[in-house]
Design a protein around this motif. Structure first.
Motif, PDB file in Angstrom:
ATOM      1  N   ARG A  45     -17.184 -43.352 -11.000  1.00  0.00           N
ATOM      2  CA  ARG A  45     -18.370 -42.484 -10.348  1.00  0.00           C
ATOM      3  C   ARG A  45     -18.069 -41.143 -11.118  1.00  0.00           C
ATOM      4  O   ARG A  45     -16.852 -40.855 -11.350  1.00  0.00           O
ATOM      5  CB  ARG A  45     -18.199 -42.210  -8.995  1.00  0.00           C
ATOM      6  CG  ARG A  45     -18.839 -41.615  -8.119  1.00  0.00           C
ATOM      7  CD  ARG A  45     -18.916 -41.425  -6.733  1.00  0.00           C
ATOM      8  NE  ARG A  45     -19.008 -42.700  -6.047  1.00  0.00           N
ATOM      9  CZ  ARG A  45     -18.701 -43.254  -4.853  1.00  0.00           C
ATOM     10  NH1 ARG A  45     -18.154 -42.429  -4.112  1.00  0.00           N
ATOM     11  NH2 ARG A  45     -19.066 -44.346  -4.545  1.00  0.00           N
ATOM     12  N   GLU A  46     -19.013 -40.423 -11.463  1.00  0.00           N
ATOM     13  CA  GLU A  46     -19.153 -39.166 -12.017  1.00  0.00           C
ATOM     14  C   GLU A  46     -19.915 -38.144 -11.549  1.00  0.00           C
ATOM     15  O   GLU A  46     -20.811 -38.377 -10.886  1.00  0.00           O
ATOM     16  CB  GLU A  46     -19.453 -39.483 -13.651  1.00  0.00           C
ATOM     17  CG  GLU A  46     -20.985 -39.807 -13.766  1.00  0.00           C
ATOM     18  CD  GLU A  46     -21.528 -39.846 -15.343  1.00  0.00           C
ATOM     19  OE1 GLU A  46     -20.732 -39.211 -16.310  1.00  0.00           O
ATOM     20  OE2 GLU A  46     -22.469 -40.381 -15.565  1.00  0.00           O
ATOM     21  N   ALA A  47     -19.178 -36.958 -11.658  1.00  0.00           N
ATOM     22  CA  ALA A  47     -20.088 -35.947 -11.147  1.00  0.00           C
ATOM     23  C   ALA A  47     -21.131 -35.341 -12.368  1.00  0.00           C
ATOM     24  O   ALA A  47     -20.968 -35.567 -13.560  1.00  0.00           O
ATOM     25  CB  ALA A  47     -19.332 -34.731 -11.090  1.00  0.00           C
ATOM     26  N   VAL A  48     -22.388 -35.196 -11.677  1.00  0.00           N
ATOM     27  CA  VAL A  48     -23.422 -34.776 -12.944  1.00  0.00           C
ATOM     28  C   VAL A  48     -24.102 -33.180 -12.633  1.00  0.00           C
ATOM     29  O   VAL A  48     -24.371 -32.878 -13.517  1.00  0.00           O
ATOM     30  CB  VAL A  48     -24.539 -35.675 -12.505  1.00  0.00           C
ATOM     31  CG1 VAL A  48     -24.187 -37.069 -13.017  1.00  0.00           C
ATOM     32  CG2 VAL A  48     -25.248 -35.634 -11.373  1.00  0.00           C
ATOM     33  N   ALA A  49     -23.840 -32.760 -11.367  1.00  0.00           N
ATOM     34  CA  ALA A  49     -24.339 -31.603 -11.009  1.00  0.00           C
ATOM     35  C   ALA A  49     -23.682 -30.807  -9.800  1.00  0.00           C
ATOM     36  O   ALA A  49     -23.424 -31.728  -8.699  1.00  0.00           O
ATOM     37  CB  ALA A  49     -25.855 -31.353 -10.949  1.00  0.00           C
ATOM     38  N   SER A  50     -23.441 -29.495  -9.786  1.00  0.00           N
ATOM     39  CA  SER A  50     -22.828 -28.762  -8.810  1.00  0.00           C
ATOM     40  C   SER A  50     -23.356 -27.717  -8.452  1.00  0.00           C
ATOM     41  O   SER A  50     -24.239 -26.893  -9.443  1.00  0.00           O
ATOM     42  CB  SER A  50     -21.360 -28.368  -9.040  1.00  0.00           C
ATOM     43  OG  SER A  50     -20.833 -29.581  -9.618  1.00  0.00           O
ATOM     44  N   ILE A  51     -23.535 -27.091  -7.222  1.00  0.00           N
ATOM     45  CA  ILE A  51     -24.200 -26.049  -6.631  1.00  0.00           C
ATOM     46  C   ILE A  51     -23.399 -25.279  -5.763  1.00  0.00           C
ATOM     47  O   ILE A  51     -22.652 -26.000  -4.727  1.00  0.00           O
ATOM     48  CB  ILE A  51     -25.601 -26.221  -6.164  1.00  0.00           C
ATOM     49  CG1 ILE A  51     -26.307 -24.961  -6.050  1.00  0.00           C
ATOM     50  CG2 ILE A  51     -25.709 -27.233  -4.954  1.00  0.00           C
ATOM     51  CD1 ILE A  51     -27.898 -25.056  -5.732  1.00  0.00           C
ATOM     52  N   GLY A  52     -23.037 -24.182  -6.011  1.00  0.00           N
ATOM     53  CA  GLY A  52     -22.340 -23.255  -4.992  1.00  0.00           C
ATOM     54  C   GLY A  52     -22.970 -23.081  -3.533  1.00  0.00           C
ATOM     55  O   GLY A  52     -24.243 -23.531  -3.323  1.00  0.00           O
TER      56      GLY A  52
END
Length: 115
Positions: A45-52
């Motif tokens: 599993r990989e992270a693709v996008a983050s948001i505060g």
């Protein structure tokens, strides 16, 4: 209890678009930074996008930068992932979770990019 419910996946041709949604419940959504993750067959599993937490800060994996856009609506307890210019390598099950992946995982939503 804490629950994350992803939706919006499907089968799309290369170059197409999809918009994923993740409805959160059971915690104070507006105080959590959130991430979209994906897991392709045989891969981690990989992270693709983050948001505060307020939506003012976003980051993207290099592989999706310029094609994916993460957003959120704290009034609706929902985080979104707009995916454009989809490619076969984007095929995966997509999940949302907190920035630290500390919440129970949802069932995910399958995205398949194929002609």
């Amino acid at each position: 209890q804490v629950q994350l419910v992803e939706s919006g996946g499907g089968l799309v041709q290369p170059g197409g678009s999809l918009r994923l949604s993740c409805l959160a419940s059971g915690f104070t959504f507006s105080t959590y930074a959130m991430r979209w993750y994906r897991q392709a067959p045989g891969k981690e599993r990989e992270a693709v996008a983050s948001i505060g937490s307020t939506g003012s800060r976003t980051t993207y994996a290099d592989s999706v930068k310029g094609r994916f856009t993460i957003s959120r609506n704290n009034a609706k307890n929902t985080v979104y992932l707009q995916m454009n210019s989809l490619q076969p390598e984007d095929t995966a099950v997509y999940y949302c979770n907190s920035f630290t992946a500390g919440l129970p995982w949802g069932q995910g939503t399958q995205v398949t990019v194929s002609s």
